[in-house]
Design a protein around this motif. Structure first.
Motif, short mmCIF file in Angstrom:
data_model
loop_
_atom_site.label_atom_id
_atom_site.label_comp_id
_atom_site.label_asym_id
_atom_site.label_seq_id
_atom_site.Cartn_x
_atom_site.Cartn_y
_atom_site.Cartn_z
N UNK A 10 0.85 -1.19 0.00
CA UNK A 10 0.00 0.00 0.00
C UNK A 10 0.89 1.24 0.00
N UNK A 11 0.53 2.20 -0.83
CA UNK A 11 1.29 3.44 -0.94
C UNK A 11 0.37 4.60 -0.58
N UNK A 12 0.83 5.46 0.31
CA UNK A 12 0.03 6.61 0.67
C UNK A 12 -0.13 7.54 -0.52
N UNK A 13 -1.30 8.14 -0.68
CA UNK A 13 -1.47 9.11 -1.77
C UNK A 13 -0.59 10.33 -1.54
N UNK A 14 -0.32 11.04 -2.62
CA UNK A 14 0.54 12.22 -2.55
C UNK A 14 -0.19 13.42 -3.16
N UNK A 15 0.47 14.55 -3.17
CA UNK A 15 -0.05 15.76 -3.81
C UNK A 15 0.63 16.01 -5.16
N UNK A 16 1.21 14.98 -5.76
CA UNK A 16 1.94 15.17 -7.01
C UNK A 16 1.02 15.57 -8.15
N UNK A 17 -0.15 14.96 -8.25
CA UNK A 17 -1.10 15.34 -9.31
C UNK A 17 -1.55 16.78 -9.10
N UNK A 18 -1.88 17.12 -7.86
CA UNK A 18 -2.31 18.48 -7.57
C UNK A 18 -1.20 19.49 -7.86
N UNK A 20 1.18 19.17 -10.04
CA UNK A 20 1.30 19.30 -11.50
C UNK A 20 0.27 20.25 -12.08
N UNK A 21 -0.94 20.20 -11.57
CA UNK A 21 -1.97 21.11 -12.06
C UNK A 21 -1.62 22.56 -11.73
N UNK A 22 -1.14 22.80 -10.52
CA UNK A 22 -0.79 24.15 -10.12
C UNK A 22 0.43 24.65 -10.90
N UNK A 23 1.39 23.77 -11.18
CA UNK A 23 2.54 24.17 -11.99
C UNK A 23 2.10 24.71 -13.35
N UNK A 24 1.07 24.10 -13.92
CA UNK A 24 0.56 24.56 -15.20
C UNK A 24 -0.11 25.92 -15.08
N UNK A 25 -0.50 26.29 -13.87
CA UNK A 25 -1.18 27.57 -13.64
C UNK A 25 -0.24 28.62 -13.06
N UNK A 26 1.07 28.32 -13.06
CA UNK A 26 2.02 29.32 -12.60
C UNK A 26 2.61 29.07 -11.24
N UNK A 27 2.24 27.98 -10.59
CA UNK A 27 2.86 27.62 -9.32
C UNK A 27 2.10 28.00 -8.08
N UNK A 28 1.05 28.80 -8.22
CA UNK A 28 0.27 29.20 -7.04
C UNK A 28 -1.22 29.08 -7.35
N UNK A 55 -1.46 26.15 -2.88
CA UNK A 55 -0.04 26.07 -3.25
C UNK A 55 0.51 27.48 -3.44
N UNK A 56 1.75 27.65 -3.06
CA UNK A 56 2.49 28.89 -3.32
C UNK A 56 3.90 28.52 -3.71
N UNK A 57 4.38 29.08 -4.80
CA UNK A 57 5.71 28.72 -5.27
C UNK A 57 5.86 27.26 -5.62
N UNK A 58 4.77 26.63 -6.03
CA UNK A 58 4.81 25.23 -6.44
C UNK A 58 4.72 24.22 -5.32
N UNK A 59 4.61 24.69 -4.08
CA UNK A 59 4.55 23.77 -2.95
C UNK A 59 3.29 24.02 -2.12
N UNK A 60 2.74 22.97 -1.49
CA UNK A 60 1.56 23.18 -0.64
C UNK A 60 1.90 24.05 0.56
N UNK A 61 1.02 24.96 0.88
CA UNK A 61 1.24 25.82 2.05
C UNK A 61 1.22 24.99 3.32
N UNK A 62 0.38 23.97 3.36
CA UNK A 62 0.32 23.04 4.50
C UNK A 62 0.12 21.64 3.96
N UNK A 63 0.90 20.69 4.44
CA UNK A 63 0.78 19.30 4.00
C UNK A 63 -0.41 18.64 4.71
N UNK A 64 -1.11 17.80 3.99
CA UNK A 64 -2.18 17.03 4.62
C UNK A 64 -1.57 16.00 5.56
N UNK A 65 -2.30 15.58 6.59
CA UNK A 65 -1.71 14.71 7.60
C UNK A 65 -1.24 13.36 7.07
N UNK A 66 -0.20 12.85 7.66
CA UNK A 66 0.30 11.52 7.32
C UNK A 66 -0.79 10.49 7.65
#
Length: 259
Positions: A10-18, A20-28, A55-66
């Motif tokens: 089992x692999x925990x889900x990530x924010x990689x898809x999200x 990628x979408x924000x990167x296409x919109x400028x990173x934020x 997202x800001x600068x291509x990174x989530x402002x706060x990570x969802x809980x583990x």
């Protein structure tokens, strides 16, 4: 005999898809994951959860809980323990509901669309992109119609998004806990159906109670509930999911095959 196939861990889900979408919109911007609970139940509402991640600068402002995963992969106790941390980490979150009567009147796909729109409204924040678990885009047209000429969020479809995308997995947890609590509450006024245990799904004890006690107002009366009841004349469609079957003589919904 060949070697047994190894089970994928089992692999925990990530924010990689999200991301990628924000990167296409400028990173934020804000990405929202949507997921539904209760589609295949015989009684009670469908509920759509929405979890917004900024997202800001291509990174989530706060990570969802583990530990956030598709709600079906978690125990009830673990789901309940994740609700507060998800709420604290999410930029915004919301729920959209469509009751049994609305499912009967409009069909399950339209009810799901309405619930999704209500969940987005409940967020109370601008949205730049949406990740929707499934293969049918039931939102883009409705969002555009609601705001003619405006830029609407980009809707990305992904089968298995509740497994792969953390925002969608978090939305599924919020929706599942809220709907389960609602079914427990409903069970107090109709204990024979044991909705506290089966959450409105087609367990044998639930179907037996329908046969013995009749159909409750919380049941989806356009569905095959396992009792000898004539279908309502004004209901043309119901869904073949999780034991629910189309009522005799009913016409299929044109979108049914895409879900």
């Amino acid at each position: 005999m060949g070697a047994a196939r190894a089970r994928r861990p089992a692999v925990d889900p990530t924010l990689e898809v999200e991301r990628g979408l924000i990167d296409e919109l400028g990173g934020s911007g804000v990405v929202v994951g949507l997921d539904e609970v209760g589609r295949g139940a015989l009684a009670g509402p469908v509920v759509v959860g929405a979890c917004a991640v900024r997202f800001a600068g291509g990174e989530p402002v706060a990570a969802l809980p583990v530990g956030v995963r598709d709600s079906k992969a978690l125990t009830a106790r673990r789901r309940e323990a994740l609700v507060a941390p998800i709420g604290e980490a999410a930029h915004a979150h919301g729920l959209g509901w469509a009751p049994a009567a609305e499912i009967d009147e409009h069909g399950i796909m339209e009810a799901l669309t309405r619930a999704a729109l209500r969940a987005l409204d409940a967020l109370g924040c601008p949205v730049d992109a949406i990740v929707l678990d499934g293969s049918a885009d039931v939102l883009s047209g409705r969002l555009a119609a609601a705001a003619p000429g405006a830029v609407v969020p980009r809707v990305t479809l992904r089968v298995g998004a509740d497994r792969d995308c953390a925002s969608v997995a978090a939305a599924s947890v919020l929706a599942k806990v809220a709907r389960d609590d609602h079914m427990v509450e409903l069970s107090r006024s109709a204990p024979d159906y044991r909705w506290d245990a089966n959450k409105g799904y087609g367990a044998a004890a639930h179907r037996e109670a329908i046969e013995r006690c009749g159909v409750h107002e919380e049941h989806r009366r356009s569905w095959n509930l396992g009792v000898r009841t004539a279908p309502r004349a004004d209901v043309l469609w119901s869904a073949d999911v999780a034991g629910a079957q189309r009522a005799p003589g009913a016409r299929p919904d044109p979108q049914e095959a895409t879900r």
